[in-house]
Design a protein around this motif. Structure first.
Motif, PDB file in Angstrom:
ATOM      1  N   VAL A 418      15.776 -22.357  15.256  1.00 52.84           N
ATOM      2  CA  VAL A 418      15.341 -23.488  14.428  1.00 52.84           C
ATOM      3  C   VAL A 418      15.212 -24.754  15.268  1.00 52.84           C
ATOM      4  CG1 VAL A 418      15.984 -25.010  12.504  1.00 52.84           C
ATOM      5  CG2 VAL A 418      16.338 -22.527  12.318  1.00 52.84           C
ATOM      6  N   ILE A 419      16.203 -24.996  16.120  1.00 54.52           N
ATOM      7  CA  ILE A 419      16.189 -26.193  16.978  1.00 54.52           C
ATOM      8  C   ILE A 419      14.998 -26.152  17.935  1.00 54.52           C
ATOM      9  CG2 ILE A 419      17.420 -27.408  18.814  1.00 54.52           C
ATOM     10  CD1 ILE A 419      20.036 -26.479  17.441  1.00 54.52           C
ATOM     11  N   ALA A 420      14.790 -24.997  18.563  1.00 54.07           N
ATOM     12  CA  ALA A 420      13.661 -24.840  19.480  1.00 54.07           C
ATOM     13  C   ALA A 420      12.335 -25.052  18.752  1.00 54.07           C
ATOM     14  CB  ALA A 420      13.698 -23.457  20.125  1.00 54.07           C
ATOM     15  N   GLY A 421      12.242 -24.528  17.515  1.00 56.48           N
ATOM     16  CA  GLY A 421      11.031 -24.705  16.722  1.00 56.48           C
ATOM     17  C   GLY A 421      10.768 -26.165  16.406  1.00 56.48           C
ATOM     18  N   LEU A 422      11.822 -26.913  16.118  1.00 54.09           N
ATOM     19  CA  LEU A 422      11.668 -28.341  15.835  1.00 54.09           C
ATOM     20  C   LEU A 422      11.195 -29.098  17.069  1.00 54.09           C
ATOM     21  CD1 LEU A 422      14.863 -28.984  13.663  1.00 54.09           C
ATOM     22  CD2 LEU A 422      12.493 -28.965  12.880  1.00 54.09           C
ATOM     23  N   PHE A 423      11.764 -28.770  18.225  1.00 52.26           N
ATOM     24  CA  PHE A 423      11.329 -29.411  19.467  1.00 52.26           C
ATOM     25  C   PHE A 423       9.863 -29.100  19.758  1.00 52.26           C
ATOM     26  CE2 PHE A 423      15.854 -29.803  21.144  1.00 52.26           C
ATOM     27  CZ  PHE A 423      15.809 -31.185  21.203  1.00 52.26           C
ATOM     28  N   LEU A 424       9.472 -27.823  19.565  1.00 46.07           N
ATOM     29  CA  LEU A 424       8.087 -27.418  19.811  1.00 46.07           C
ATOM     30  C   LEU A 424       7.142 -28.129  18.853  1.00 46.07           C
ATOM     31  CD1 LEU A 424       6.170 -25.609  21.404  1.00 46.07           C
ATOM     32  CD2 LEU A 424       6.597 -23.792  19.734  1.00 46.07           C
ATOM     33  N   PHE A 425       7.547 -28.221  17.600  1.00 47.11           N
ATOM     34  CA  PHE A 425       6.738 -28.924  16.609  1.00 47.11           C
ATOM     35  C   PHE A 425       6.552 -30.386  17.002  1.00 47.11           C
ATOM     36  CE2 PHE A 425       6.630 -31.642  12.795  1.00 47.11           C
ATOM     37  CZ  PHE A 425       5.451 -31.195  12.213  1.00 47.11           C
ATOM     38  N   ASN A 426       7.594 -30.989  17.522  1.00 48.63           N
ATOM     39  CA  ASN A 426       7.512 -32.384  17.950  1.00 48.63           C
ATOM     40  C   ASN A 426       6.502 -32.559  19.076  1.00 48.63           C
ATOM     41  OD1 ASN A 426       8.421 -35.208  18.198  1.00 48.63           O
ATOM     42  ND2 ASN A 426       9.326 -34.520  20.129  1.00 48.63           N
ATOM     43  N   PHE A 427       6.521 -31.634  20.058  1.00 45.67           N
ATOM     44  CA  PHE A 427       5.557 -31.709  21.156  1.00 45.67           C
ATOM     45  C   PHE A 427       4.126 -31.588  20.624  1.00 45.67           C
ATOM     46  CE2 PHE A 427       8.789 -30.295  24.517  1.00 45.67           C
ATOM     47  CZ  PHE A 427       8.874 -31.570  25.034  1.00 45.67           C
ATOM     48  N   VAL A 428       3.905 -30.606  19.762  1.00 46.06           N
ATOM     49  CA  VAL A 428       2.557 -30.392  19.198  1.00 46.06           C
ATOM     50  C   VAL A 428       2.140 -31.601  18.385  1.00 46.06           C
ATOM     51  CG1 VAL A 428       1.199 -28.986  17.598  1.00 46.06           C
ATOM     52  CG2 VAL A 428       2.826 -27.883  19.158  1.00 46.06           C
ATOM     53  N   PHE A 429       3.068 -32.168  17.618  1.00 47.65           N
ATOM     54  CA  PHE A 429       2.765 -33.342  16.776  1.00 47.65           C
ATOM     55  C   PHE A 429       2.290 -34.516  17.636  1.00 47.65           C
ATOM     56  CE2 PHE A 429       4.263 -37.367  14.911  1.00 47.65           C
ATOM     57  CZ  PHE A 429       3.593 -37.331  13.693  1.00 47.65           C
ATOM     58  N   HIS A 430       2.990 -34.752  18.766  1.00 47.85           N
ATOM     59  CA  HIS A 430       2.623 -35.890  19.628  1.00 47.85           C
ATOM     60  C   HIS A 430       1.303 -35.648  20.348  1.00 47.85           C
ATOM     61  CE1 HIS A 430       5.966 -38.632  19.158  1.00 47.85           C
ATOM     62  NE2 HIS A 430       6.814 -37.621  19.224  1.00 47.85           N
ATOM     63  N   VAL A 431       1.017 -34.380  20.685  1.00 48.24           N
ATOM     64  CA  VAL A 431      -0.251 -34.062  21.348  1.00 48.24           C
ATOM     65  C   VAL A 431      -1.412 -34.244  20.385  1.00 48.24           C
ATOM     66  CG1 VAL A 431      -1.623 -32.211  22.342  1.00 48.24           C
ATOM     67  CG2 VAL A 431       0.756 -32.486  23.028  1.00 48.24           C
ATOM     68  N   MET A 432      -1.227 -33.850  19.123  1.00 47.60           N
ATOM     69  CA  MET A 432      -2.294 -33.917  18.134  1.00 47.60           C
ATOM     70  C   MET A 432      -2.517 -35.337  17.616  1.00 47.60           C
ATOM     71  SD  MET A 432      -3.408 -30.828  17.874  1.00 47.60           S
ATOM     72  CE  MET A 432      -4.331 -30.824  16.318  1.00 47.60           C
TER      73      MET A 432
END
Length: 433
Positions: A418-432
């Protein structure tokens, strides 16, 4: 009669100690940790908090933390704003993530509340077991490298270059020379384990800076002591962006560092004095103090490594901690002098503390690449990206990926996925975005 009251309140006889021994231990503990007033204040000022207010905030949080630990937990663990997490506060959350210092204080407060929820329930054990030891150790090592880099920059020894990551400072620069001389004094005193070595370093470094013409001692007499500026910082938490993803990522980062750092340090301290039964109360005192830090206007308090100085001097109860807290309170009258302390006197301490944190690298399992590589990326990315958040995120994302790749997906806890997924989502969010 007064001593009898102390004996009953702090259970001195049960712990085979005396008022004199506890007070002396508190005095030694204070001189071992008093450098934090100047160091933490300068780091908080990098976030935009006025220096004098930052000094008062550091003192207030240290007094409250020590009193809470002393009276509630009755153990000699010193609680002051922590090194590493103050860098996370100023350089990552404020400077890199764009959060205002008022919002960052709100982050600290909410992180403290979450920490309290964990400390007063069984979640402390559950959360600690969810995160692999290799990642916990890597965070400490990465923070150590980051502190060393900050120390090198503050001392003028390196600086960010336009065509390179860093460049050496000019050796003829008075600040560089002052830093080098102060560092030599600091490391010699530290290696020889001289009592109060960091305090001596600050005094010597300030004198050296004065001899190089870097400070004006007459300014101390021209600086008035006032609580006015501090009133603009006390309780200045802003929850305006509490619904933003950035805010909650910052909360997550602060909470994670608070929980894992204090679990390790508190366990070590109570075991050192053979009072493991005190862990729960000491951990709870940690949490309450951390939450109050946001109210006082500083990065969170943590159990300190320097606590060992007071324990080595015989401190066994909360009277040691209360003594140190009282001395912190009295130090408020020396703020004009504290404001004179230059970066060149503080930088060597940051370098040494950072170096001490690097020692945790010996705990890494270098034979298992699925454990060591995520840890190495955390260690490297924190200083190279100048972002503790990004460094931790890369390691936490890489860890489950490598475990899945070698068929050991079941070794990864659900919480870590879950934590890793949140971090990954954050990276994708900032890129988009």
């Amino acid at each position: 009669m007064k001593h009898n009251w102390f004996k009953r309140l702090f259970e001195l006889e049960q712990n085979e100690t005396t008022v004199k021994r506890e007070v002396m231990a508190g005095l030694i503990g204070f001189f071992a940790i008093v450098y934090i007033i100047a160091v933490n204040s300068l780091i908080l000022s990098e976030a935009g908090i006025p220096l004098e207010a930052a000094i008062l905030a550091t003192i207030a949080a240290s007094v409250a933390g020590c009193f809470i630990m002393g009276f509630y937990a009755n153990v000699p663990i010193l609680l002051v704003p922590g090194m590493g997490i103050n860098a996370l506060f100023s350089y990552t959350i404020v400077q890199s993530m764009g959060v205002t210092w008022q919002e960052a204080l709100a982050v600290v407060f909410i992180s403290g509340l979450l920490f309290m929820f964990i400390a007063f329930t069984r979640f402390a054990k559950t959360l600690s077991e969810a995160i692999p030891q290799s990642l916990k150790e890597a965070i400490t090592v990465g923070l150590g490298l980051f502190l060393m880099l900050i120390g090198l920059e503050k001392g003028g020894l390196v600086e960010k270059g336009t065509n390179s990551i860093i460049m050496l400072g000019e050796l003829g620069d008075p600040q560089v020379l002052a830093t080098i001389l102060t560092f030599l004094i600091a490391i010699i005193l530290f290696i020889r384990n001289v009592p109060g070595n960091f305090l001596i370093t600050v005094v010597a470094g300030t004198l050296i800076a004065w001899m190089f013409g870097l400070i004006n001692v007459h300014a101390a007499g021209e600086t008035s002591f006032s609580f006015g500026e501090y009133m603009d910082v006390f309780g200045a938490m802003s929850f305006a962006n509490i619904l933003s993803l950035t805010f909650w990522i910052a909360v997550f980062l602060i909470t994670m560092v608070l929980v894992f750092e204090n679990i390790g340090l508190t366990h070590g301290h109570v075991n050192f004095i053979n009072r493991p039964e005190k862990f729960a109360r000491a951990f709870q005192a940690n949490a309450v103090s951390a939450a109050l830090s946001g109210l006082f206007g500083t990065s969170p308090t943590v159990a300190t490594v320097e606590t060992a100085a007071g324990m080595a001097a015989g401190g066994r109860t909360g009277l040691t901690t209360v003594t140190t807290g009282t001395l912190f309170l009295l130090s408020a009258f020396f703020i004009p002098v504290i404001k004179l302390i230059p970066d060149s006197a503080i930088a060597p301490i940051l370098m040494i503390i950072g170096g001490l944190m690097l020692e945790n690298i010996r705990h890494l399992n270098l034979e298992d690449l699925s454990e060591s590589f995520p840890a190495f990326f955390i260690i490297a990315m924190i200083p190279f990206t100048y972002s503790i958040a990004d460094g931790i995120a890369v390691g936490f994302i890489l860890y489950p990926i490598l475990k899945i790749a070698i068929g050991k997906a079941k070794e990864v806890s659900l919480a870590l996925y879950v934590i890793a997924g949140l971090f990954l989502f954050n990276f994708v969010f900032h890129v988009m975005s």
